[in-house]
Structure formats: C-alpha cells, structure tokens
Design a protein around this motif. Sequence first.
Motif, PDB file in Angstrom:
ATOM      1  N   ALA B 113       3.175  -0.223  -1.053  1.00 31.55           N
ATOM      2  CA  ALA B 113       4.324  -0.534  -0.499  1.00 31.55           C
ATOM      3  C   ALA B 113       4.144  -0.417   1.146  1.00 31.55           C
ATOM      4  O   ALA B 113       4.194  -1.238   2.051  1.00 31.55           O
ATOM      5  N   ASN B 114       3.732   0.896   1.605  1.00 32.03           N
ATOM      6  CA  ASN B 114       3.495   1.126   2.764  1.00 32.03           C
ATOM      7  C   ASN B 114       2.557   0.405   3.517  1.00 32.03           C
ATOM      8  O   ASN B 114       2.879  -0.254   4.742  1.00 32.03           O
ATOM      9  N   ILE B 115       1.593   0.118   2.952  1.00 31.16           N
ATOM     10  CA  ILE B 115       0.318  -0.668   3.737  1.00 31.16           C
ATOM     11  C   ILE B 115       0.821  -1.939   3.879  1.00 31.16           C
ATOM     12  O   ILE B 115       0.524  -2.684   4.830  1.00 31.16           O
ATOM     13  N   THR B 116       1.680  -2.767   2.894  1.00 31.11           N
ATOM     14  CA  THR B 116       1.713  -4.012   3.108  1.00 31.11           C
ATOM     15  C   THR B 116       2.837  -4.259   4.047  1.00 31.11           C
ATOM     16  O   THR B 116       2.833  -5.160   4.711  1.00 31.11           O
ATOM     17  N   PHE B 117       4.110  -3.377   4.074  1.00 33.54           N
ATOM     18  CA  PHE B 117       5.234  -3.654   4.688  1.00 33.54           C
ATOM     19  C   PHE B 117       5.447  -2.693   6.219  1.00 33.54           C
ATOM     20  O   PHE B 117       5.845  -3.303   7.078  1.00 33.54           O
ATOM     21  N   VAL B 118       4.923  -1.772   6.245  1.00 30.12           N
ATOM     22  CA  VAL B 118       5.153  -0.776   7.124  1.00 30.12           C
ATOM     23  C   VAL B 118       3.814  -0.540   8.094  1.00 30.12           C
ATOM     24  O   VAL B 118       4.366  -0.429   9.357  1.00 30.12           O
ATOM     25  N   LEU B 119       2.940  -0.418   7.609  1.00 29.46           N
ATOM     26  CA  LEU B 119       1.547  -0.369   8.192  1.00 29.46           C
ATOM     27  C   LEU B 119       1.624  -1.297   9.547  1.00 29.46           C
ATOM     28  O   LEU B 119       1.382  -0.713  10.688  1.00 29.46           O
ATOM     29  N   GLY B 120       1.521  -2.658   9.374  1.00 28.04           N
ATOM     30  CA  GLY B 120       1.463  -3.477  10.565  1.00 28.04           C
ATOM     31  C   GLY B 120       2.533  -3.283  11.573  1.00 28.04           C
ATOM     32  O   GLY B 120       2.052  -3.023  12.604  1.00 28.04           O
ATOM     33  N   PRO B 121       3.699  -3.261  11.314  1.00 29.89           N
ATOM     34  CA  PRO B 121       4.640  -3.064  12.418  1.00 29.89           C
ATOM     35  C   PRO B 121       4.533  -1.757  13.106  1.00 29.89           C
ATOM     36  O   PRO B 121       4.811  -1.702  14.332  1.00 29.89           O
ATOM     37  N   TYR B 122       4.221  -0.826  12.382  1.00 26.49           N
ATOM     38  CA  TYR B 122       3.894   0.540  12.806  1.00 26.49           C
ATOM     39  C   TYR B 122       2.904   0.555  13.999  1.00 26.49           C
ATOM     40  O   TYR B 122       2.904   1.076  14.931  1.00 26.49           O
ATOM     41  N   ILE B 123       1.770  -0.223  13.438  1.00 25.94           N
ATOM     42  CA  ILE B 123       0.425   0.127  14.279  1.00 25.94           C
ATOM     43  C   ILE B 123       0.936  -0.824  15.575  1.00 25.94           C
ATOM     44  O   ILE B 123       0.572  -0.434  16.623  1.00 25.94           O
ATOM     45  N   GLY B 124       1.923  -1.962  15.618  1.00 19.40           N
ATOM     46  CA  GLY B 124       2.144  -2.542  16.604  1.00 19.40           C
ATOM     47  C   GLY B 124       2.949  -1.927  17.532  1.00 19.40           C
ATOM     48  O   GLY B 124       2.808  -1.738  18.920  1.00 19.40           O
ATOM     49  N   ILE B 125       3.826  -1.136  17.164  1.00 14.74           N
ATOM     50  CA  ILE B 125       4.605  -0.143  18.060  1.00 14.74           C
ATOM     51  C   ILE B 125       3.743   0.743  18.703  1.00 14.74           C
ATOM     52  O   ILE B 125       3.799   0.942  19.789  1.00 14.74           O
ATOM     53  N   VAL B 126       2.867   1.361  17.703  1.00 15.42           N
ATOM     54  CA  VAL B 126       2.431   2.590  18.318  1.00 15.42           C
ATOM     55  C   VAL B 126       1.174   2.023  19.425  1.00 15.42           C
ATOM     56  O   VAL B 126       1.109   2.482  20.563  1.00 15.42           O
ATOM     57  N   GLY B 127       0.624   0.834  19.034  1.00 16.03           N
ATOM     58  CA  GLY B 127      -0.051   0.124  20.028  1.00 16.03           C
ATOM     59  C   GLY B 127       0.429  -0.161  21.468  1.00 16.03           C
ATOM     60  O   GLY B 127       0.067   0.296  22.463  1.00 16.03           O
ATOM     61  N   ALA B 128       1.763  -0.735  21.422  1.00 16.69           N
ATOM     62  CA  ALA B 128       2.615  -0.896  22.435  1.00 16.69           C
ATOM     63  C   ALA B 128       2.812   0.326  23.323  1.00 16.69           C
ATOM     64  O   ALA B 128       2.588   0.428  24.416  1.00 16.69           O
TER      65      ALA B 128
END
Lengths: 103, 215
Positions: B113-128
């Motif tokens: 669940a985390n990989i599918t829903f959370v990881l993407g946005p999280y990486i986006g935020i961290v990247g920003a």
Amino acid sequence: MNIQFKKGVLELCVLAVLENKECYGYELVSELSKTIVISEGTIYPLLRRLKKDGYVTTYLQESTEGPPRKYYSLTQEGRNVKDELSMEWDRFIDGVNSIVKGC
Amino acid sequence: MTKIQFMNELYRWIRTMPDEDRSEVMSDYEEHFMIGKQQGRSEDEIAMSLGDPQKIAKELMNNYPQENFIDENKSKNKYTGYQGHNNGYATFENNRNDNRFNRAIVAILLIFANITFVLGPYIGIVGAVVGFWIAAIGMILAGVIGIIGILFKAVIPAIPFIHIPVSLTIGFFVSIASISLGVLLVYLLYHVTKLILKYTAKYIEFNKDIVNGNR
C-alpha cells in the motif's frame, strides 16, 4: 480475620490434607471447602508457592475421566514445615484459650 | 461468569508472567473447571466459588516479586484474549503463532500500500525540498562570488577575468539580495525539513502500530 494470619492457617491446612493423601487440585479444594470457608481460587497460587518453596511436588497422573490430572504431594521438607506450623498453631490456640477463658 | 470470561479475565491480569508459568497457571484452572463440570456443576457456579480472577492474579504475581516478568512493551505477546480449548488443556502457544503470522501478512500488505500510494507523492515532496535547498545554497554562493568579484574589480579595475555586466553598485546590491534571500530560504527550509522528518517518523511509528495490532 487478618489476611496474613488466614494465609498462614490455610498453608497449614493444605499441608495437613496433603500429608494424609496426595490430591489433585480440585480434590484438595473440595476437602478444604467441606470444613472451612475459603476463596477457592487462591488455593492454586498457594500451591504454586509451596511448590516453589520445595514443600510440595507435582506429578501428572492419567485419569479415566479425561486428560491427566496434576497431583500434589508433600516433600520431606513439607512434612517438617507442617509439623512446625502445627505446633505453632497449638501454642497459639492454647494461648488464646487461656486468655479468653481465663479472663 | 462463564469459564471463558473467567479465564480471559485471569489471563489479562497475568499476561506479564513468563510464558511457561502463565501456561501452567491457565492449565490448573482449566483442569479445575473441567473436573467441576464433570461433577455436574455449572461454569457459573465454579467461577463463583473460585472468586475474583483479578484477586487470584494478584496472589500469583505477589508470591514472587523477583520473578522474571516480561516487559510488555518489548513483548510480542500482546493480549488478544483467551484461546483455550473446551476439551483438555489450554494451548496458549497457538495464540502466539497466529499472532506472528497475522503480523507478517499485515506488514506485507502495508508495504504494498505504501509503495503504491505513498511513495510517489513522498518522493515528489522530498525532491522539491531538496531542489529548494540547492537553490538556496546556490543563491548564497552566487551572491558571495558576486561580491568577491565586485570587490576585486573595484580594487583592481584592470582584472581581465571578471566581467560585470552592470554597474558595480547594482551588482553589489544584487549580490547582497541574493545572499539574503538564500539565507531566508535556508531558514524556512530548515523548519520545513524538520517537520518532514518528524512526520515521516510518526508515519513509520503508525505503520508499526498497525502491524503490531495497536490500532
């Protein structure tokens, strides 16, 4: 009646019953309940303590009516303690009686 | 009180006992109930004559203060209720194995669940945020280099390497502005980063709690 005192008396009673006959838990509780009012559930903790102190040992014995039952039996040390407690009890009873009847 | 109710209550108050001892205690009372029922007594009557499970537990726990009790926070054996059988002796060890299996399943599901829903946005935020950090540091560096260059040019006008496209004064103030903005950005980013780290940690704890059955 003071809790500690009752516990000590109960210990004497349990040892006395076991001196006569090796019993399983339920049997011991029934024997005791015949003559004194006790909170039956606390017999098992008492038995655990007596076992830990080395006054009592346990063994499992097959039963015709179901799973094996845990029997409790007195060790030599248990017998010694029972004799001691019995003497203390006699002394105590004599003491109380002389006060109560003497006054 | 039924046998199950009694046993549940008892188990609850002795759950920090070492497994073996606790098992033995539960077996003792199982045996007691079983024999009582064989004699035709009702569970309710037996439970009543045994007394308050909590008091019994207190006796058990009191007898040996130096007993090696389990620290419940470290124990994986969270209380999930009595799982004994109606015939024969209780087998509490089954309870623990189910627990481990369930927890593994939940953990795997959570990872997916985390990989599918959370990881993407999280990486986006961290990247920003990382991007902003780089920008901030860049602005500071640019400003510092600018000032150094301007100072050199001011002192030695004939220096060939340094070419300032605008007047020295403007260049100077632009550099100062760059540094200031960079510093401001760093200050903001520092707090944002702290927040992100804090909530990341909380989220991880939250996941752990779910796996351990605390939610």
